[in-house]
Write an enzyme that holds these catalytic residues in place. Structure first.
Site, mmCIF file in Angstrom:
data_model
loop_
_atom_site.group_PDB
_atom_site.id
_atom_site.type_symbol
_atom_site.label_atom_id
_atom_site.label_comp_id
_atom_site.label_asym_id
_atom_site.label_seq_id
_atom_site.Cartn_x
_atom_site.Cartn_y
_atom_site.Cartn_z
ATOM 1 N N LYS A 70 5.377 18.118 -23.629
ATOM 2 C CA LYS A 70 4.258 18.179 -22.948
ATOM 3 C C LYS A 70 4.737 19.722 -22.022
ATOM 4 O O LYS A 70 4.010 20.204 -21.471
ATOM 5 C CB LYS A 70 4.563 17.076 -22.140
ATOM 6 C CG LYS A 70 3.809 16.474 -22.880
ATOM 7 C CD LYS A 70 4.362 13.943 -22.421
ATOM 8 C CE LYS A 70 2.790 14.518 -21.001
ATOM 9 N NZ LYS A 70 2.484 13.186 -20.486
ATOM 10 N N ASP A 107 -2.713 12.596 -16.759
ATOM 11 C CA ASP A 107 -1.704 11.578 -16.350
ATOM 12 C C ASP A 107 -2.000 11.192 -14.791
ATOM 13 O O ASP A 107 -1.898 10.523 -14.842
ATOM 14 C CB ASP A 107 -1.047 11.694 -16.724
ATOM 15 C CG ASP A 107 -0.106 11.747 -17.910
ATOM 16 O OD1 ASP A 107 -0.702 10.758 -18.826
ATOM 17 O OD2 ASP A 107 1.099 12.591 -18.198
#
Ligand code: ATR
Length: 278
Positions: A70, A107
């Protein structure tokens, strides 16, 4: 995309077998009658760069990225959104027609959207937020709460240095509270979040005192296995507005699906069911 091309997307990471994303995107593809596929791909650090460069040429329109890639993926992307840069990681890639890789982090969007839907009266700008935990997941939560107008972010973490680092990064709205006294930061909070992995199946229980919880507070847990953690049960018993963490997973997936497949999918009971069944 040409008319007869079958669009492909997927999640890339290691490990990736536990990911619920294939079930969710598979459900949405079916619901919308889209002739596409969403595939889990186990890829370690060694091959990551090569794979990312090859996929657009194989019909992939984008990807979700998970552990351990990520952060690293930001270096490979041609364009990084402001929120991905702020959070320091990306979870959603879009491969553009010219071959460029666009990296986003949804997110934080998933976090706030889950609270807005789950607690429609939530007004984050009216008081402090209290966050337990300062790991990777907490970064997205902090960034999105600042964006939502929270006047103060109280942060407590077992390893205090990680919380201090967040204060340096996110600025004066963040104040660090000793882990020993973590329960105190709840007192007049509007939003209370467990961003530690405590309470997850196989992990120790969450133990900080929660007697500061009061009716009206909006409380959420990023842990969603089990769906009702001990933290959320304490909040429910105290009369708080409780929002479980599964919704964050569902909502963070919406922008990716929309960009890859051209339809904005619904986060509804059927979508929740698709994840809960696996
Ligand atoms: P994630 O991406 O899920 O945030 P992470 O970066 O490993 O994963 O963060 C896990 C969080 O849970 C951290 O806040 C961690 O605290 P430390 O920074 O001190 O490790 C917290 N956590 C994990 N196990 C814990 C425990 N036994 N007691 C207290 N906090 C714990």
């Amino acid at each position: 995309m040409s008319q007869n091309k079958i669009p492909l997307a997927g999640v890339i990471g290691s490990p990736v077998g536990h990911s619920k994303s294939p079930a969710l995107h598979g459900h949405w593809l079916k619901t919308h009658g889209i002739r596409g596929h969403y595939i889990p791909m186990e890829v370690g650090r060694d091959a990551f760069k090569q794979v990312i460069r090859a996929l657009p040429r194989m019909g992939f329109v984008g990807l979700n990225v998970t552990i351990p890639h990520k952060e690293k993926v930001l270096e490979l992307a041609d364009m990084v959104t402001d929120r991905a840069a702020l959070i320091g990681s990306a979870n959603t890639l879009v491969f553009q027609d010219d071959g460029k890789i666009h990296a986003d982090n949804t997110d934080g969007y998933g976090f706030t959207e889950n609270l807005r839907r789950g607690a429609p009266d939530w007004q984050p700008q009216t008081g402090p937020a209290a966050i337990f935990g300062a790991g990777g997941a907490a970064r997205a939560v902090i960034a999105s709460l600042i964006e939502a107008g929270a006047p103060e972010i109280r942060l407590s973490n077992r390893t205090q240095a990680r919380a201090e680092a967040m204060r340096v990064e996110f600025g004066a709205k963040v104040c660090v509270v000793d882990w020993i006294a973590a329960g105190n930061m709840i007192d007049d909070a509007v939003t209370v979040v467990n961003a530690t992995s405590l309470g997850m199946q196989g992990m120790p229980d969450f133990r900080a005192p929660l007697d500061g919880l009061k009716p009206g507070m909006v409380v959420t847990d990023l842990v969603y296995t089990p769906l009702e953690t001990g933290f959320l049960k304490a909040a429910r018993d105290a009369g708080c507005q409780v929002v479980d963490g599964l919704g964050m997973l569902l909502h963070q997936a919406v922008p990716g699906f929309e960009r890859w497949f051209g339809v904005r999918p619904e986060v509804d009971e059927a979508a929740r069911g698709a994840i809960l069944r696996i």
